[in-house]
Design a protein around this motif. Sequence first.
Motif, PDB file in Angstrom:
ATOM      1  N   PRO A   6       0.814  -1.223   0.000  1.00 59.32           N
ATOM      2  CA  PRO A   6       0.000   0.000   0.000  1.00 59.32           C
ATOM      3  C   PRO A   6       0.846   1.272   0.000  1.00 59.32           C
ATOM      4  O   PRO A   6       0.501   2.257  -0.658  1.00 59.32           O
ATOM      5  CB  PRO A   6      -0.810  -0.122   1.294  1.00 59.32           C
ATOM      6  CG  PRO A   6      -0.873  -1.584   1.557  1.00 59.32           C
ATOM      7  CD  PRO A   6       0.457  -2.104   1.108  1.00 59.32           C
ATOM      8  N   ALA A   7       1.951   1.263   0.734  1.00 55.49           N
ATOM      9  CA  ALA A   7       2.822   2.431   0.763  1.00 55.49           C
ATOM     10  C   ALA A   7       3.429   2.685  -0.609  1.00 55.49           C
ATOM     11  O   ALA A   7       3.531   3.842  -1.051  1.00 55.49           O
ATOM     12  CB  ALA A   7       3.923   2.237   1.804  1.00 55.49           C
ATOM     13  N   SER A   9       2.089   1.816  -3.466  1.00 61.28           N
ATOM     14  CA  SER A   9       1.004   2.297  -4.317  1.00 61.28           C
ATOM     15  C   SER A   9       0.719   3.774  -4.073  1.00 61.28           C
ATOM     16  O   SER A   9       0.507   4.548  -5.011  1.00 61.28           O
ATOM     17  CB  SER A   9      -0.266   1.478  -4.078  1.00 61.28           C
ATOM     18  OG  SER A   9      -0.054   0.121  -4.415  1.00 61.28           O
ATOM     19  N   ARG A  10       0.738   4.167  -2.792  1.00 63.43           N
ATOM     20  CA  ARG A  10       0.480   5.579  -2.472  1.00 63.43           C
ATOM     21  C   ARG A  10       1.641   6.466  -2.938  1.00 63.43           C
ATOM     22  O   ARG A  10       1.413   7.581  -3.403  1.00 63.43           O
ATOM     23  CB  ARG A  10       0.251   5.740  -0.972  1.00 63.43           C
ATOM     24  CG  ARG A  10      -1.151   5.285  -0.550  1.00 63.43           C
ATOM     25  CD  ARG A  10      -1.338   5.354   0.933  1.00 63.43           C
ATOM     26  NE  ARG A  10      -2.716   5.035   1.307  1.00 63.43           N
ATOM     27  CZ  ARG A  10      -3.107   4.749   2.542  1.00 63.43           C
ATOM     28  NH1 ARG A  10      -2.207   4.760   3.527  1.00 63.43           N
ATOM     29  NH2 ARG A  10      -4.372   4.476   2.798  1.00 63.43           N
ATOM     30  N   ALA A  13       1.141   6.992  -6.475  1.00 65.72           N
ATOM     31  CA  ALA A  13       0.040   7.930  -6.691  1.00 65.72           C
ATOM     32  C   ALA A  13       0.512   9.371  -6.460  1.00 65.72           C
ATOM     33  O   ALA A  13       0.115  10.292  -7.193  1.00 65.72           O
ATOM     34  CB  ALA A  13      -1.128   7.595  -5.764  1.00 65.72           C
ATOM     35  N   ILE A  14       1.340   9.564  -5.445  1.00 68.13           N
ATOM     36  CA  ILE A  14       1.880  10.903  -5.179  1.00 68.13           C
ATOM     37  C   ILE A  14       2.703  11.393  -6.370  1.00 68.13           C
ATOM     38  O   ILE A  14       2.569  12.539  -6.818  1.00 68.13           O
ATOM     39  CB  ILE A  14       2.733  10.897  -3.899  1.00 68.13           C
ATOM     40  CG1 ILE A  14       1.831  10.749  -2.667  1.00 68.13           C
ATOM     41  CG2 ILE A  14       3.565  12.176  -3.786  1.00 68.13           C
ATOM     42  CD1 ILE A  14       2.586  10.553  -1.365  1.00 68.13           C
ATOM     43  N   ALA A  31      -2.409  14.858   0.001  1.00 66.40           N
ATOM     44  CA  ALA A  31      -3.126  13.823   0.752  1.00 66.40           C
ATOM     45  C   ALA A  31      -4.559  13.677   0.253  1.00 66.40           C
ATOM     46  O   ALA A  31      -5.078  12.558   0.102  1.00 66.40           O
ATOM     47  CB  ALA A  31      -3.105  14.164   2.241  1.00 66.40           C
ATOM     48  N   VAL A  34      -4.627  11.879  -3.298  1.00 64.42           N
ATOM     49  CA  VAL A  34      -4.319  10.445  -3.357  1.00 64.42           C
ATOM     50  C   VAL A  34      -5.139   9.634  -2.361  1.00 64.42           C
ATOM     51  O   VAL A  34      -5.015   8.412  -2.309  1.00 64.42           O
ATOM     52  CB  VAL A  34      -2.815  10.192  -3.132  1.00 64.42           C
ATOM     53  CG1 VAL A  34      -1.985  10.960  -4.153  1.00 64.42           C
ATOM     54  CG2 VAL A  34      -2.390  10.557  -1.714  1.00 64.42           C
ATOM     55  N   ALA A  36      -5.076   9.663   1.057  1.00 65.74           N
ATOM     56  CA  ALA A  36      -4.261   9.104   2.139  1.00 65.74           C
ATOM     57  C   ALA A  36      -4.299  10.027   3.348  1.00 65.74           C
ATOM     58  O   ALA A  36      -4.482  11.246   3.206  1.00 65.74           O
ATOM     59  CB  ALA A  36      -2.815   8.931   1.675  1.00 65.74           C
ATOM     60  N   SER A  40       0.592   9.833   7.102  1.00 63.36           N
ATOM     61  CA  SER A  40       1.329   8.908   6.239  1.00 63.36           C
ATOM     62  C   SER A  40       1.814   9.603   4.979  1.00 63.36           C
ATOM     63  O   SER A  40       2.871   9.262   4.423  1.00 63.36           O
ATOM     64  CB  SER A  40       0.454   7.699   5.876  1.00 63.36           C
ATOM     65  OG  SER A  40      -0.696   8.104   5.162  1.00 63.36           O
ATOM     66  N   THR A  41       1.085  10.618   4.514  1.00 66.97           N
ATOM     67  CA  THR A  41       1.520  11.375   3.344  1.00 66.97           C
ATOM     68  C   THR A  41       2.819  12.110   3.641  1.00 66.97           C
ATOM     69  O   THR A  41       3.743  12.120   2.819  1.00 66.97           O
ATOM     70  CB  THR A  41       0.431  12.380   2.912  1.00 66.97           C
ATOM     71  OG1 THR A  41      -0.753  11.661   2.550  1.00 66.97           O
ATOM     72  CG2 THR A  41       0.904  13.216   1.723  1.00 66.97           C
TER      73      THR A  41
END
Length: 253
Positions: A6-7, A9-10, A13-14, A31, A34, A36, A40-41
């Motif tokens: 997931p990290a 993937s994010r 996405a960023i 954030a 995406v 999130a 975490s962002t």
Amino acid sequence: MSPQVPAVSRAAAILRFLSSSAVPVSATRIAEAVGAPRSSTYHLLSALQAEGFVMHLPDERRYLLGLGAAELGSTYSQQASLSLQGHPLMARLVRKVRYPVHLGLLHGREVLYIVEQRPPHSQPLVTEPQVQLPAHVTASGRSMLALLPPSQVTALFSAPAAFVGRTGEGPKSLPALRRLLSDERAQGFSFEREEVTLGMSSIAVACLDRHGRPAASVAMTFPASRREFPDGALEALRRTAYQLSIRIGFPGA
């Protein structure tokens, strides 16, 4: 599924979001875009910044796509295009100035040399193709850094560790680099004496892309024992840099 997926993937996405943005954006906006959490962002942005994929503008508290991300997709094609366009111009330039000449790109805090032309019987230099050198001590690098927005120079050279030199000469802090870049921007060229190689000096002029941004640099190296530039060298470098700029899309004066 690995917890890292997931990290990853994010993070992807960023990078996609930043690549589609024409202006720097805040972490909050990223954030939201995406989907999130902000915490975490921020962690992902810090990790991406450390790897050079994201650039942080501290004064504006915003982020933009870093040179590392752009280089993944464009460095090869940029090198190939500039090398193809630059080779005949550099060959003509070396015949004119009779000293080694080089074509380089800005690669993060370094210069990546992609073309070198030397006159007959000249000695090899450290600026061979595919060699990278610290941008802040090279005339090639500084000619391009001088035309970047000050915030980007700050982002690149905010850490003291960024000022790794070669001979002990050259700027050793961000304020010193800023002053030097300001002077070189005003005079329209960059010059270094024994900052890269003892006994040698270089002079460089930046090439501009279709947006007027620094795309490459045309440089010449000659003995530091010369107290003045070789006759006609600066004019020849400026002419070559302008010709290459036109070839890669710069609209001209």
